[in-house]
Design an enzyme around this catalytic site. Sequence first.
Site, PDB file in Angstrom:
ATOM      1  N   ASP A  89       0.835  -1.209   0.000  1.00 16.02           N
ATOM      2  CA  ASP A  89       0.000   0.000   0.000  1.00 16.02           C
ATOM      3  C   ASP A  89       0.869   1.259   0.000  1.00 16.02           C
ATOM      4  O   ASP A  89       2.098   1.186  -0.105  1.00 16.02           O
ATOM      5  CB  ASP A  89      -0.982  -0.027   1.186  1.00 16.02           C
ATOM      6  CG  ASP A  89      -0.287  -0.001   2.542  1.00 16.02           C
ATOM      7  OD1 ASP A  89       0.942   0.245   2.609  1.00 16.02           O
ATOM      8  OD2 ASP A  89      -0.971  -0.227   3.560  1.00 16.02           O
ATOM      9  N   GLU A 114       3.680   1.272   2.209  1.00 21.20           N
ATOM     10  CA  GLU A 114       4.671   0.248   1.881  1.00 21.20           C
ATOM     11  C   GLU A 114       4.536  -0.976   2.793  1.00 21.20           C
ATOM     12  O   GLU A 114       5.510  -1.562   3.252  1.00 21.20           O
ATOM     13  CB  GLU A 114       6.088   0.850   1.946  1.00 21.20           C
ATOM     14  CG  GLU A 114       6.103   2.250   1.345  1.00 21.20           C
ATOM     15  CD  GLU A 114       7.458   2.789   0.955  1.00 21.20           C
ATOM     16  OE1 GLU A 114       8.253   3.013   1.861  1.00 21.20           O
ATOM     17  OE2 GLU A 114       7.703   2.954  -0.255  1.00 21.20           O
ATOM     18  N   GLU A 165       7.666  14.480   9.142  1.00 18.37           N
ATOM     19  CA  GLU A 165       6.720  13.487   8.599  1.00 18.37           C
ATOM     20  C   GLU A 165       5.582  13.284   9.585  1.00 18.37           C
ATOM     21  O   GLU A 165       4.416  13.353   9.250  1.00 18.37           O
ATOM     22  CB  GLU A 165       7.466  12.177   8.366  1.00 18.37           C
ATOM     23  CG  GLU A 165       6.610  11.048   7.860  1.00 18.37           C
ATOM     24  CD  GLU A 165       7.403   9.758   7.705  1.00 18.37           C
ATOM     25  OE1 GLU A 165       7.888   9.226   8.739  1.00 18.37           O
ATOM     26  OE2 GLU A 165       7.543   9.266   6.568  1.00 18.37           O
TER      27      GLU A 165
HETATM   28  C1  BGC Z   1       5.897   6.223   3.643  1.00 15.17           C
HETATM   29  C2  BGC Z   1       5.607   6.389   2.165  1.00 15.17           C
HETATM   30  C3  BGC Z   1       6.430   7.526   1.595  1.00 15.17           C
HETATM   31  C4  BGC Z   1       7.904   7.365   1.927  1.00 15.17           C
HETATM   32  C5  BGC Z   1       8.715   8.576   1.551  1.00 15.17           C
HETATM   33  C6  BGC Z   1       7.386   6.027   3.824  1.00 15.17           C
HETATM   34  O1  BGC Z   1       7.646   5.904   5.178  1.00 15.17           O
HETATM   35  O2  BGC Z   1       5.204   5.112   4.159  1.00 15.17           O
HETATM   36  O3  BGC Z   1       4.254   6.692   1.995  1.00 15.17           O
HETATM   37  O4  BGC Z   1       6.245   7.597   0.205  1.00 15.17           O
HETATM   38  O5  BGC Z   1       8.051   7.165   3.303  1.00 15.17           O
HETATM   39  O6  BGC Z   1       8.222   9.736   2.130  1.00 15.17           O
END
Ligand code: BGC
Length: 357
Positions: A159, A162, A312
Amino acid sequence: MAIDLYRRSVEIILENQSETGAYIASPNFPTYEYCWFRDGAFSAHAMNLAGENESAVRFHHWVANAINRRKTLIQNTIAKAGRGEPIRPEDALNTRYTVEGEPAEEEWPNFQLDGFGTWLWALAEHQAHTQTQLPADWLEAAGLIADYLASLWALPCYDCWEEFPDQVHTHTLASIYAGLDAHRRITGPKHERIRSEISRFIMDEGHKLGYLPKFIGSDIIDASLIGLSVPYRVVPVDHPIMLATIEKIETDIHSGGGLRRYSTDTYYGGGEWILLTAWLGWYYAEKGDRERALAALKWVESQADVHGNLPEQVPSALTDSVHFEAWRERWGEIAIPLLWSHAKYIILVHALGQFSQ
Ligand code: BGC
């Protein structure tokens, strides 16, 4: 706010765009010094909104190049799927790339389809926004990706977080739907039957439960389901199934401040995500709920550090503090700045702009 977070967000995205056009996910986090189509597509869209069209052009150019270089792989995979043969990890396009458009060295959960749909969506938005004719090599890449998605859409894959590779994810299906719709907007109808099949498949699931689930057959909610309406437009913002989905998101994973990914999330303890809170605000802005959209904006703004960097996620309302420490030991502090967080903040500011006119 001492810092103009909007301006700083635009700068952060531009500063972290490489010469080649790729946006890296985050400059200060070892595993994120790569470009994901998913994150990058939202950054490109934010740059269009901010009037930085040239940045979006460079990104789309980079993506088209990375895809066209893999034309043979894509065509072979589509042919394999057409013959009903199993798709193996080596048949799939990579999820994250170096700024040169090559796969990263370490193993990664690569078979993820949503980012390609999101890229097509951003490309159609770019075209609508700039009213320009797209170059032939971009159209070629868009065609390859649309065919790839149309062939593989029903397969389980990782998903957008990931994870959960054995499931068919509702948000991924919606991104694919939006990608095929974007391709139609750009070049004319092609995969219409598959697009309606995807939407029927999603809605059947929604009708069974009354709301949309994280993946087919589950009953839990995931914040990425906001995408079903905004921006993927499978379900209207005020459709009863969407309203019930948002209500469940509010009850299960939104404790008042920021929004979490899903209730059993353990990544850095499962904290509150900036980009998801901004995404929820974007949904509310489109629905006409200015108050809730503003509340999301305020919360996001309050998470920026003194330099105007947005992380994030923030480790509040953790589902699991043991995992927070475990991830910190493994990969260090939470990624900051994360370009996708800044992109969604910019998008929310623009979505809210409609109310001030
Ligand atoms: C997230 C992804 C994202 C990636 C880079 C991962 O931890 O689950 O959704 O694309 O980080 O930001």
